[in-house]
Scaffold this active site. Sequence first.
Site, PDB file in Angstrom:
ATOM      1  CB  SER A 245      13.627  16.491  27.976  1.00 51.39           C
ATOM      2  OG  SER A 245      13.693  16.758  28.605  1.00 51.39           O
TER       3      SER A 245
ATOM      4  CG  HIS B 260      16.039  14.460  24.480  1.00 52.29           C
ATOM      5  ND1 HIS B 260      15.551  14.645  22.741  1.00 52.29           N
ATOM      6  CD2 HIS B 260      15.422  16.084  24.827  1.00 52.29           C
ATOM      7  CE1 HIS B 260      15.521  15.842  22.168  1.00 52.29           C
ATOM      8  NE2 HIS B 260      14.838  16.869  23.183  1.00 52.29           N
TER       9      HIS B 260
ATOM     10  CG  ASP C 179      15.988  19.310  25.808  1.00 50.95           C
ATOM     11  OD1 ASP C 179      16.309  19.935  24.931  1.00 50.95           O
ATOM     12  OD2 ASP C 179      15.445  18.887  26.602  1.00 50.95           O
TER      13      ASP C 179
ATOM     14  CG  MET D 271      18.954  24.280  26.733  1.00 53.91           C
ATOM     15  SD  MET D 271      17.228  24.780  27.035  1.00 53.91           S
ATOM     16  CE  MET D 271      16.663  23.579  27.082  1.00 53.91           C
TER      17      MET D 271
ATOM     18  CG  HIS E 243      17.862  18.969  21.218  1.00 53.89           C
ATOM     19  ND1 HIS E 243      16.480  19.258  21.131  1.00 53.89           N
ATOM     20  CD2 HIS E 243      18.071  19.958  19.914  1.00 53.89           C
ATOM     21  CE1 HIS E 243      16.077  20.827  20.741  1.00 53.89           C
ATOM     22  NE2 HIS E 243      17.235  20.648  19.669  1.00 53.89           N
TER      23      HIS E 243
ATOM     24  CG  MET F 107      18.156  23.146  21.862  1.00 57.66           C
ATOM     25  SD  MET F 107      16.537  23.276  22.996  1.00 57.66           S
ATOM     26  CE  MET F 107      17.180  22.036  24.122  1.00 57.66           C
TER      27      MET F 107
ATOM     28  CG  MET G  15      12.864  22.521  18.208  1.00 58.92           C
ATOM     29  SD  MET G  15      12.731  21.502  19.065  1.00 58.92           S
ATOM     30  CE  MET G  15      12.511  22.601  20.490  1.00 58.92           C
TER      31      MET G  15
ATOM     32  N   GLY H 129      10.510  23.837  29.064  1.00 54.00           N
ATOM     33  CA  GLY H 129       9.627  22.853  29.150  1.00 54.00           C
ATOM     34  C   GLY H 129       8.819  23.280  29.445  1.00 54.00           C
TER      35      GLY H 129
ATOM     36  CG  ASP I 142      12.345  18.902  22.216  1.00 58.95           C
ATOM     37  OD1 ASP I 142      11.018  19.005  22.806  1.00 58.95           O
ATOM     38  OD2 ASP I 142      13.358  18.516  22.104  1.00 58.95           O
TER      39      ASP I 142
ATOM     40  N   GLY J 200       5.409  20.277  24.406  1.00 54.40           N
ATOM     41  CA  GLY J 200       4.145  20.018  24.449  1.00 54.40           C
ATOM     42  C   GLY J 200       3.374  18.848  23.790  1.00 54.40           C
TER      43      GLY J 200
ATOM     44  N   GLY K   7       8.530  16.043  28.459  1.00 49.03           N
ATOM     45  CA  GLY K   7       8.941  16.586  29.733  1.00 49.03           C
ATOM     46  C   GLY K   7       7.785  16.015  30.846  1.00 49.03           C
TER      47      GLY K   7
END
Length: 224
Positions: free
Chosen positions: A10, A35, A37, A39, A68, A70, A139, A146, A175, A177, A197
């Site tokens: 990410s 990846h 993200d 947002m 992705h 979001m 998720m 993150g 995605d 943890g 990440g």
Amino acid sequence: MTHAVTIAPSILSGDFAALGGECRALAEAGADWVHVDVMDGHFVPNLTFGPQMCAALRPHIQGTMDVHLMIAPVDAYIGAFAQAGADVITAHHEAGPHIHRTLQAIRAAGCKAGLAVNPGTGIDAVAHLLDEVDLLCVMTVNPGFGGQSLIPAMLDKVRALRALIADRPIRLQVDGGVSLKTARSLAQAGADVMVAGSAVFQGGPEAYGRNIRALREAAQGVMA
């Protein structure tokens, strides 16, 4: 699990002052995908990238650009992210009332269609959409930030979705943890794309190759 594990770092965990260089370093280090993200500060409590940033990153990404979204609403922005060079566009089931239409629009824009589900969304929400998706994103934390720890109950969810997918050509992404401690359990549950990440970015560019190899080996059950 019979699928090879794809590592998708990410870029949200990268150095924002040098994101192009980070993407090149990831490719040299053996990352499969990058990846991104996206947002909006509305659907999730954080604000990150837009189509212009994706377009700027595209020349520096050698493999798959995995975008992705979001954000809510989604549909009005699909064309812009497709034009920015996304290979995969993932939208959240929870982001709008017409997810079937959204997935069709992603494919019509020339991208592979991803469907993300939040931790609180059950697998029944996915069952009637499988013919419209190329990727399912589970998720394994609540989206927005993150560095969170994997929610243990999501392992059962990944396992159930892998069974639901059966022999369909759908990638199953996790995605949140993802680490050396969790990669093996996630792979055993059926995940074949892992968004990571800090597990990749810790230690700086000189460590990326080592980190990616260690994560891949952990997912495959190779003891260090």
